[in-house]
Motif scaffolding. Structure first.
Motif, PDB file in Angstrom:
ATOM      1  N   LEU A 150       0.828  -1.203   0.000  1.00 36.00           N
ATOM      2  CA  LEU A 150       0.000   0.000   0.000  1.00 36.00           C
ATOM      3  C   LEU A 150       0.863   1.254   0.000  1.00 36.00           C
ATOM      4  CD1 LEU A 150      -2.646   1.526   0.172  1.00 36.00           C
ATOM      5  CD2 LEU A 150      -2.706   1.056   2.636  1.00 36.00           C
ATOM      6  N   LEU A 151       1.955   1.235   0.750  1.00 36.14           N
ATOM      7  CA  LEU A 151       2.874   2.377   0.756  1.00 36.14           C
ATOM      8  C   LEU A 151       3.365   2.670  -0.658  1.00 36.14           C
ATOM      9  CD1 LEU A 151       4.680   4.412   2.332  1.00 36.14           C
ATOM     10  CD2 LEU A 151       6.360   2.567   2.539  1.00 36.14           C
ATOM     11  N   ALA A 152       3.764   1.626  -1.365  1.00 35.37           N
ATOM     12  CA  ALA A 152       4.244   1.806  -2.741  1.00 35.37           C
ATOM     13  C   ALA A 152       3.121   2.267  -3.660  1.00 35.37           C
ATOM     14  CB  ALA A 152       4.848   0.500  -3.260  1.00 35.37           C
ATOM     15  N   PRO A 172     -11.239  -0.069 -10.623  1.00 30.61           N
ATOM     16  CA  PRO A 172     -12.038  -1.134 -10.003  1.00 30.61           C
ATOM     17  C   PRO A 172     -12.552  -2.100 -11.066  1.00 30.61           C
ATOM     18  CG  PRO A 172     -12.658   1.011  -9.115  1.00 30.61           C
ATOM     19  CD  PRO A 172     -11.732   1.274 -10.272  1.00 30.61           C
ATOM     20  N   GLY A 173     -12.811  -3.334 -10.650  1.00 29.37           N
ATOM     21  CA  GLY A 173     -13.168  -4.383 -11.598  1.00 29.37           C
ATOM     22  C   GLY A 173     -14.284  -4.025 -12.561  1.00 29.37           C
ATOM     23  N   GLU A 174     -15.407  -3.503 -12.048  1.00 28.28           N
ATOM     24  CA  GLU A 174     -16.545  -3.181 -12.912  1.00 28.28           C
ATOM     25  C   GLU A 174     -16.194  -2.084 -13.914  1.00 28.28           C
ATOM     26  OE1 GLU A 174     -20.036  -2.286 -10.704  1.00 28.28           O
ATOM     27  OE2 GLU A 174     -20.201  -4.279  -9.809  1.00 28.28           O
ATOM     28  N   ILE A 215      -6.984   0.807  -4.399  1.00 26.78           N
ATOM     29  CA  ILE A 215      -8.283   0.779  -3.733  1.00 26.78           C
ATOM     30  C   ILE A 215      -8.478  -0.558  -3.021  1.00 26.78           C
ATOM     31  CG2 ILE A 215     -10.776   0.941  -4.059  1.00 26.78           C
ATOM     32  CD1 ILE A 215      -9.311   3.568  -4.531  1.00 26.78           C
ATOM     33  N   ASP A 216      -8.066  -1.654  -3.663  1.00 24.12           N
ATOM     34  CA  ASP A 216      -8.148  -2.974  -3.035  1.00 24.12           C
ATOM     35  C   ASP A 216      -7.322  -3.007  -1.753  1.00 24.12           C
ATOM     36  OD1 ASP A 216      -9.698  -3.900  -5.158  1.00 24.12           O
ATOM     37  OD2 ASP A 216      -7.962  -4.668  -6.263  1.00 24.12           O
ATOM     38  N   GLY A 252     -21.303   2.979   4.874  1.00 20.38           N
ATOM     39  CA  GLY A 252     -21.997   2.267   3.810  1.00 20.38           C
ATOM     40  C   GLY A 252     -22.100   3.051   2.512  1.00 20.38           C
ATOM     41  N   LEU A 253     -21.042   3.797   2.188  1.00 23.26           N
ATOM     42  CA  LEU A 253     -21.030   4.636   0.992  1.00 23.26           C
ATOM     43  C   LEU A 253     -20.060   4.084  -0.040  1.00 23.26           C
ATOM     44  CD1 LEU A 253     -20.635   8.144   2.711  1.00 23.26           C
ATOM     45  CD2 LEU A 253     -22.780   7.093   1.959  1.00 23.26           C
ATOM     46  N   GLU A 254     -20.332   4.388  -1.301  1.00 22.16           N
ATOM     47  CA  GLU A 254     -19.319   4.171  -2.324  1.00 22.16           C
ATOM     48  C   GLU A 254     -18.137   5.075  -1.998  1.00 22.16           C
ATOM     49  OE1 GLU A 254     -19.341   2.034  -4.768  1.00 22.16           O
ATOM     50  OE2 GLU A 254     -21.388   1.314  -4.455  1.00 22.16           O
ATOM     51  N   ARG A 255     -16.935   4.630  -2.310  1.00 20.79           N
ATOM     52  CA  ARG A 255     -15.771   5.434  -1.960  1.00 20.79           C
ATOM     53  C   ARG A 255     -15.799   6.797  -2.662  1.00 20.79           C
ATOM     54  NH1 ARG A 255     -10.349   6.621  -2.779  1.00 20.79           N
ATOM     55  NH2 ARG A 255      -9.077   6.511  -0.873  1.00 20.79           N
TER      56      ARG A 255
END
Length: 323
Positions: A150-152, A172-174, A215-216, A252-255
């Motif tokens: 994550l740092l990278a 993101p995947g979608e 994001i993952d 419970g929100l989309e990012r």
């Protein structure tokens, strides 16, 4: 924000004011994407900053370049990069017509602008934060390794935004799938282009499937860290990227919506989202002091129960879906 003018302690009045403010915030969000699409097609950037518009436009051009270059390589072009620069502009416009993709890219630009602002104003490092340091130092080797990844990834994100780039593997995947579908549509009338697009799609899909996006990694870090909301929802401790992820997960929100909450037009949504995520009064005041230092919150806001705040947010989202 009407609630800032109210200094009483009646929680019922506070809910009414929040509901009214949230309606106006909904209107701002409803019109955001069509306005941004207009600005991307024109030079009028009076509504959004020149910096944001330039970065969004640049990122779409970069996505289009990557797609066309992948097709060029699949088709055997000797200089696929040069071909991509010539063939990409029309695809960039097609990509920007996708509202979900447009919102995602726009909010990435807004996120980095916020990170730069808070670094200058409060000294919050946009990459290495106390919470991320804790993750890297975790006795759990998997969590520590993901913390390093994550740092990278966060360092690469800042570099990419400054260069107006958007790596396809970070989508993101979608949205990645939707982007590949638009690549196919772009060459639908050209049989040789269709064949190249099919080969390019297999290669690009494989690259995305084998990559953990920023994001993952952010979502995993919040879910696996076990840190309390007081730690993950502290901008000073978590930093902007982890804070926004924690806010989205907690409320419970989309990012993308969590990012939008930090802007001036969305202060009532920010207050409700923080309350829904379980932050206490001190945390609420601290967050508003960092993001909106000129705003004074009414004392009665602390009486808003997380479940009630979440219900108000859900009602707002349902209303948005019906419009």
């Amino acid at each position: 924000m009407a609630l800032t003018a109210h200094t009483g302690t009646d929680s019922g009045v506070i809910e009414t004011l929040l509901r009214d403010d949230l309606f106006h915030a909904d209107q701002a969000m409803l019109h955001m994407a069509p306005i941004l699409q207009h600005l991307l097609r024109n030079d009028d950037s009076s509504i959004f900053s020149d910096e944001i518009i330039a970065r969004v436009r640049g990122m779409f051009a970069d996505i289009a370049r990557q797609l066309v270059q992948a097709m060029g390589e699949a088709a055997g072009h000797v200089d696929a990069g040069a071909w991509a620069r010539e063939a990409g502009p029309g695809l960039a416009e097609m990509l920007a017509s996708n509202q979900a993709l447009l919102t995602h890219v726009h909010m990435l630009a807004v996120e980095w602008q916020l990170a730069e602002k808070l670094q200058g104003r409060q000294g919050i490092d946009p990459v290495l934060t106390p919470l991320l340091q804790d993750l890297i130092a975790s006795p759990d080797p998997d969590l520590a390794a993901r913390g390093m990844n994550l740092l990278a990834a966060q360092a690469r994100f800042g570099q990419a935004i400054r260069r107006m780039q958007m790596p396809l593997t970070e989508l993101p995947g979608e949205l990645h799938a939707a982007t590949l579908a638009m690549m196919r549509a772009y060459v639908a009338d050209d049989p040789s282009g269709v064949a190249a697009a099919e080969l390019a799609e297999m290669s690009l899909h494989k690259a995305r499937a084998g990559a953990a996006s920023r994001i993952d990694l952010l979502s995993y870090a919040i879910s696996a860290s076990g840190a309390r909301s007081s730690a993950t929802l502290s901008l000073q401790n978590a930093g902007v990227a982890l804070f926004l992820t924690a806010l989205g997960l907690g409320a419970g929100l989309e990012r993308e919506t969590a990012v939008m909450c930090t802007t001036e037009s969305q202060m009532p949504r920010l207050a409700l989202s923080l309350a829904a995520a379980g932050i206490d009064r001190d945390g609420l005041v601290e967050t508003f002091a960092a993001l909106h230092p000129d705003i004074a919150l009414p004392p009665a806001l602390e009486d808003l129960h997380p479940d009630r705040a979440a219900a108000m947010l859900a009602s707002s989202q349902a209303a948005d879906a019906r419009r």
